[in-house]
Design an enzyme around this catalytic site. Structure first.
Site, PDB file in Angstrom:
ATOM      1  N   HIS A 188      -0.167  -1.027  10.927  1.00  0.00           N
ATOM      2  CA  HIS A 188      -0.947  -1.911  10.052  1.00  0.00           C
ATOM      3  C   HIS A 188      -1.326  -3.145  10.864  1.00  0.00           C
ATOM      4  CE1 HIS A 188      -1.333  -3.867   5.784  1.00  0.00           C
ATOM      5  NE2 HIS A 188      -2.223  -4.367   6.635  1.00  0.00           N
ATOM      6  N   HIS A 230      -4.979  -5.280  11.953  1.00  0.00           N
ATOM      7  CA  HIS A 230      -6.430  -5.479  11.952  1.00  0.00           C
ATOM      8  C   HIS A 230      -6.807  -6.084  13.295  1.00  0.00           C
ATOM      9  CE1 HIS A 230      -6.569  -4.924   7.507  1.00  0.00           C
ATOM     10  NE2 HIS A 230      -5.343  -5.438   7.595  1.00  0.00           N
ATOM     11  N   HIS A 288      -5.034  -0.261   1.618  1.00  0.00           N
ATOM     12  CA  HIS A 288      -4.229  -1.394   1.169  1.00  0.00           C
ATOM     13  C   HIS A 288      -4.095  -1.280  -0.355  1.00  0.00           C
ATOM     14  CE1 HIS A 288      -5.107  -3.024   5.078  1.00  0.00           C
ATOM     15  NE2 HIS A 288      -4.624  -4.228   4.819  1.00  0.00           N
ATOM     16  N   GLU A 339      -0.662  -5.317  -2.521  1.00  0.00           N
ATOM     17  CA  GLU A 339      -0.389  -6.550  -1.752  1.00  0.00           C
ATOM     18  C   GLU A 339      -0.469  -7.700  -2.758  1.00  0.00           C
ATOM     19  OE1 GLU A 339      -3.433  -7.607   1.096  1.00  0.00           O
ATOM     20  OE2 GLU A 339      -2.117  -9.000   2.192  1.00  0.00           O
ATOM     21  N   ASP A 374      -0.063  -6.971  10.703  1.00  0.00           N
ATOM     22  CA  ASP A 374      -1.246  -7.274   9.885  1.00  0.00           C
ATOM     23  C   ASP A 374      -2.305  -8.038  10.694  1.00  0.00           C
ATOM     24  OD1 ASP A 374      -2.732  -7.041   7.578  1.00  0.00           O
ATOM     25  OD2 ASP A 374      -1.579  -8.447   6.376  1.00  0.00           O
ATOM     26  N   ASP A 375      -2.196  -9.363  10.724  1.00  0.00           N
ATOM     27  CA  ASP A 375      -3.148 -10.215  11.449  1.00  0.00           C
ATOM     28  C   ASP A 375      -2.357 -11.229  12.275  1.00  0.00           C
ATOM     29  OD1 ASP A 375      -5.827  -9.415  10.035  1.00  0.00           O
ATOM     30  OD2 ASP A 375      -4.393  -9.771   8.408  1.00  0.00           O
TER      31      ASP A 375
END
Ligand code: ADE
Ligand code: ZN
Length: 336
Positions: free
Chosen positions: A9, A11, A189, A192, A270-271
């Protein structure tokens, strides 16, 4: 040597560090509304998913050429490798680039330039997962899938991201059906910020094989039971959940309870440029804040390879799993 792990996961646009953002802005003649990296970092205080997405979409306007996407992916792979990532399944958001006049070929070409040499350069195997922006229309998702058709040899699967609440998975049933017919793997997703029913919908209406985040499944015991029974992997992102206020503090993250319930959890970043850490940092954080011991960390690493889309290369998966079992924790590297 850090604990070997897969990142499922991630991005790629969320790995854009302030330094690289300014370097690419200068290279491409783009003006950012921040004086310098310090001022930009001060903007990294988020109230929720949308407040983060606003900055995320603004900053990615510096990405214009194949070289930009290759440099971005190379920088991520180097950082990930240093934190023990051996395999990465990488999300990208083509609609955010197509809308700015950057072609699918530029995005996929640049990313796959870096990914194609990643085993040799970084010791990290890779796959690409193309995400649809759920706050855009279903028609736009279908057009995007069409634009990706010449590049499908380099795309493993599809995902669904961006603003969740008000954009339920069922909106994208048609494009997921079309992607399945093309042989693409499916993730989304869900849960969340959105309710547990979005997780159920993603499974039933979109046929997804993994749920990204899925945190809010814990509000529905029946759903938890189903996810356990069907061995549906959840790609959790603990530092992201704190920064986007899905949880108040890391010490209150439900990960230990989720593992106790028998859910197939993985830990991801994630980021990472926005949320304070890469994959190994997330492992260290859950170790420190949640008291997960070494065997639970090993379980998370094992889960990451079990949940990965490595069916075409079971030999590689077996090699990675053997690395996890053989891993000897040391006091020095404790986790990362
Ligand atoms: N796009 C990038 N990061 C995201 C996240 N955490 N949730 C939804 N969409 C995203
Ligand atoms: Zn995400």
């Amino acid at each position: 040597m850090p604990l070997p792990k897969a990142e499922l996961h991630l991005h790629i646009e969320g790995t854009l560090e302030p330094e690289l953002a300014f370097a690419l802005a200068a290279r491409n003649g783009v003006t950012l509304p921040y004086a310098d990296t310090e001022e930009l970092r001060e903007a990294y205080l988020f109230e929720d998913l949308q407040s983060f997405l606003n900055l995320y979409y603004r900053l990615m306007t510096v990405l214009r050429t194949e070289e930009d996407f290759a440099d971005l992916a190379d920088a991520y792979l180097a950082r990930a490798a240093a934190q023990g990532v051996r395999h990465a399944e990488i999300f990208f958001d083509p609609q955010a680039h197509l809308a700015r006049g950057v072609d699918m070929g530029v995005v996929v070409g640049g990313l796959s330039r870096a990914l194609g040499r990643s085993v040799e350069t970084h010791g990290v195997s890779t796959q690409l997962i193309m995400c649809f922006l759920r706050d855009e229309s279903a028609e736009s998702a279908l057009t995007t899938l069409e634009a990706a058709r010449p590049h499908l040899d380099r795309i493993t699967g599809i995902g669904l991201d961006s603003a969740e609440v008000g954009h339920p998975p069922a909106k994208f049933r048609e494009v997921y059906e079309a992607a399945a017919a093309l042989g693409l793997r499916r993730v989304a997703h869900a849960g969340e910020e959105g309710p547990p029913s979005y997780i159920t919908q993603a499974l039933d209406e979109l046929g997804v094989e993994r749920i990204d985040h899925g945190l809010r499944c814990m509000e529905d015991p029946g759903l938890v039971e189903r996810l356990v029974r069907e061995r549906v992997p959840l790609t959790l992102c603990p530092l992201s959940n704190v920064r986007l206020r899905a949880v108040d503090v890391l010490a209150e993250h439900p990960l230990p309870a989720m593992l106790d319930a028998g859910l197939l959890c993985t830990v991801n970043s994630d980021d990472p440029a926005y949320f304070g850490g890469y994959a190994g940092d997330n492992f260290r954080a859950v170790h420190e804040a949640l008291g997960l011991d070494r065997e639970r960390l090993r379980l998370l690493a094992r889960n990451s390879f079990l949940a990965s889309f490595l069916e075409h290369d079971e030999e590689r998966r077996a090699r990675y799993l053997a690395e996890v079992e053989a891993y000897e924790f040391t006091a020095a590297d404790e986790v990362a």
